[in-house]
Write a protein that holds these residues in place. Structure first.
Motif, PDB file in Angstrom:
ATOM      1  N   PRO A  27       0.815  -1.214   0.000  1.00 16.56           N
ATOM      2  CA  PRO A  27       0.000   0.000   0.000  1.00 16.56           C
ATOM      3  C   PRO A  27       0.849   1.265   0.000  1.00 16.56           C
ATOM      4  N   ALA A  28       0.268   2.370  -0.464  1.00 18.37           N
ATOM      5  CA  ALA A  28       0.989   3.642  -0.538  1.00 18.37           C
ATOM      6  C   ALA A  28       1.033   4.346   0.807  1.00 18.37           C
ATOM      7  N   ALA A  29       0.188   3.970   1.733  1.00 22.84           N
ATOM      8  CA  ALA A  29       0.163   4.593   3.055  1.00 22.84           C
ATOM      9  C   ALA A  29       0.554   3.557   4.092  1.00 22.84           C
ATOM     10  N   PRO A  30       1.088   4.008   5.252  1.00 21.23           N
ATOM     11  CA  PRO A  30       1.480   3.070   6.278  1.00 21.23           C
ATOM     12  C   PRO A  30       0.308   2.201   6.716  1.00 21.23           C
ATOM     13  N   SER A  31       0.611   0.971   7.017  1.00 22.07           N
ATOM     14  CA  SER A  31      -0.418   0.049   7.458  1.00 22.07           C
ATOM     15  C   SER A  31       0.144  -0.807   8.573  1.00 22.07           C
ATOM     16  N   ALA A  32      -0.669  -1.097   9.562  1.00 25.63           N
ATOM     17  CA  ALA A  32      -0.239  -1.935  10.667  1.00 25.63           C
ATOM     18  C   ALA A  32      -0.581  -3.399  10.407  1.00 25.63           C
ATOM     19  N   GLU A  33      -0.933  -3.736   9.176  1.00 31.92           N
ATOM     20  CA  GLU A  33      -1.388  -5.081   8.856  1.00 31.92           C
ATOM     21  C   GLU A  33      -0.239  -6.037   8.589  1.00 31.92           C
ATOM     22  N   THR A  34      -0.301  -7.164   9.143  1.00 31.66           N
ATOM     23  CA  THR A  34       0.502  -8.339   8.890  1.00 31.66           C
ATOM     24  C   THR A  34       1.967  -8.094   8.522  1.00 31.66           C
ATOM     25  N   PRO A  35       2.772  -7.647   9.459  1.00 33.76           N
ATOM     26  CA  PRO A  35       4.199  -7.567   9.174  1.00 33.76           C
ATOM     27  C   PRO A  35       4.784  -8.975   9.080  1.00 33.76           C
ATOM     28  N   VAL A  36       5.837  -9.141   8.299  1.00 33.89           N
ATOM     29  CA  VAL A  36       6.517 -10.422   8.180  1.00 33.89           C
ATOM     30  C   VAL A  36       7.787 -10.350   9.006  1.00 33.89           C
ATOM     31  N   ASN A  37       7.895 -11.223   9.991  1.00 32.15           N
ATOM     32  CA  ASN A  37       9.052 -11.229  10.898  1.00 32.15           C
ATOM     33  C   ASN A  37       9.312  -9.850  11.489  1.00 32.15           C
ATOM     34  N   GLY A  38       8.248  -9.136  11.828  1.00 31.84           N
ATOM     35  CA  GLY A  38       8.404  -7.821  12.432  1.00 31.84           C
ATOM     36  C   GLY A  38       8.723  -6.716  11.454  1.00 31.84           C
ATOM     37  N   ARG A  39       8.746  -7.003  10.156  1.00 27.08           N
ATOM     38  CA  ARG A  39       9.108  -6.000   9.147  1.00 27.08           C
ATOM     39  C   ARG A  39       8.132  -6.038   7.992  1.00 27.08           C
ATOM     40  N   VAL A  48       5.747  11.804   7.026  1.00 25.73           N
ATOM     41  CA  VAL A  48       5.646  11.183   8.350  1.00 25.73           C
ATOM     42  C   VAL A  48       7.008  10.819   8.933  1.00 25.73           C
ATOM     43  N   LEU A  49       8.061  10.955   8.146  1.00 30.31           N
ATOM     44  CA  LEU A  49       9.389  10.539   8.586  1.00 30.31           C
ATOM     45  C   LEU A  49      10.025  11.523   9.557  1.00 30.31           C
TER      46      LEU A  49
END
Length: 145
Positions: A27-39, A48-49
Motif C-alpha cells: 500500500p501507498a500509506a502506512p499500514s499496521a497489517e501483517t508484518p513479516v518477521n516484524g518488518r 511522516v518521517l
C-alpha cells in the motif's frame, strides 16, 4: 553428428522469482497489517518521517555537489535502496538508515519513499542498528566524533 540440446520452456521472470504482481504491491500509506518477521516494505509518505535523534551531530547530511548528485539521480531513477524505518510503539516513523535518501527525495519532489518498516526494536537496539548501518555507508572522514 551434432548433439541436440533440449529446449526448456521458462516461465516469466516474475513467476520464477515469485514477485508479487503489480496489483498485489504494498500500500501507498502506512499500514499496521501483517508484518513479516516484524518488518514490512511499503511506500511511506515522506511527511511522516522523523530523523533519528542527534543524527546530524554524528552523521551530517550531504551538502554541495554530493547532495546535488543524489537529487539528480533520484529525479532520474527514483530511490533504489529502501530506507530502514523504525515504527515506534507510539506510532512514530524514525529513520534508522536513509536520512540522505529521504532528504534528497524531498528536494527531488518525491511524496513517498520505499521503506523497510521494523517494529520490534528497543531504543538500545535501534541505536545500535542506526550506528552500524550509518557507519557502513560512510567513510571515516564523514563521521563526527
Amino acid at each position: 553428428m551434432a548433439k541436440r540440446v533440449p529446449t526448456i520452456q521458462l516461465e516469466s521472470l516474475d513467476d520464477m522469482l515469485d514477485f508479487p504482481k503489480k496489483e498485489e504491491a504494498a500500500p501507498a500509506a502506512p499500514s499496521a497489517e501483517t508484518p513479516v518477521n516484524g518488518r514490512q516494505i511499503i511506500d511511506l509518505q515522506i511527511t511522516v518521517l522523523e530523523g533519528f535523534p542527534d543524527h546530524e551531530k554524528k552523521f551530517p547530511l550531504y551538502t554541495g555537489q554530493r547532495l546535488d548528485d543524489m537529487v539528480s539521480s533520484i529525479r532520474q531513477h527514483g530511490i533504489q535502496m529502501p530506507l530502514i524505518v523504525w515504527l515506534t510503539d507510539d506510532g512514530r516513523y524514525i529513520i534508522i538508515s536513509g536520512h540522505n535518501r529521504a532528504n534528497a527525495g524531498r528536494l527531488a519532489g518525491l511524496t513517498v519513499v520505499p521503506a523497510i518498516i521494523t517494529r520490534s526494536l528497543t531504543l538500545d537496539e535501534a541505536e545500535d542498528l542506526f550506528s552500524e548501518l550509518n557507519f557502513r555507508h560512510r567513510g571515516l572522514s564523514d563521521i563526527t566524533h
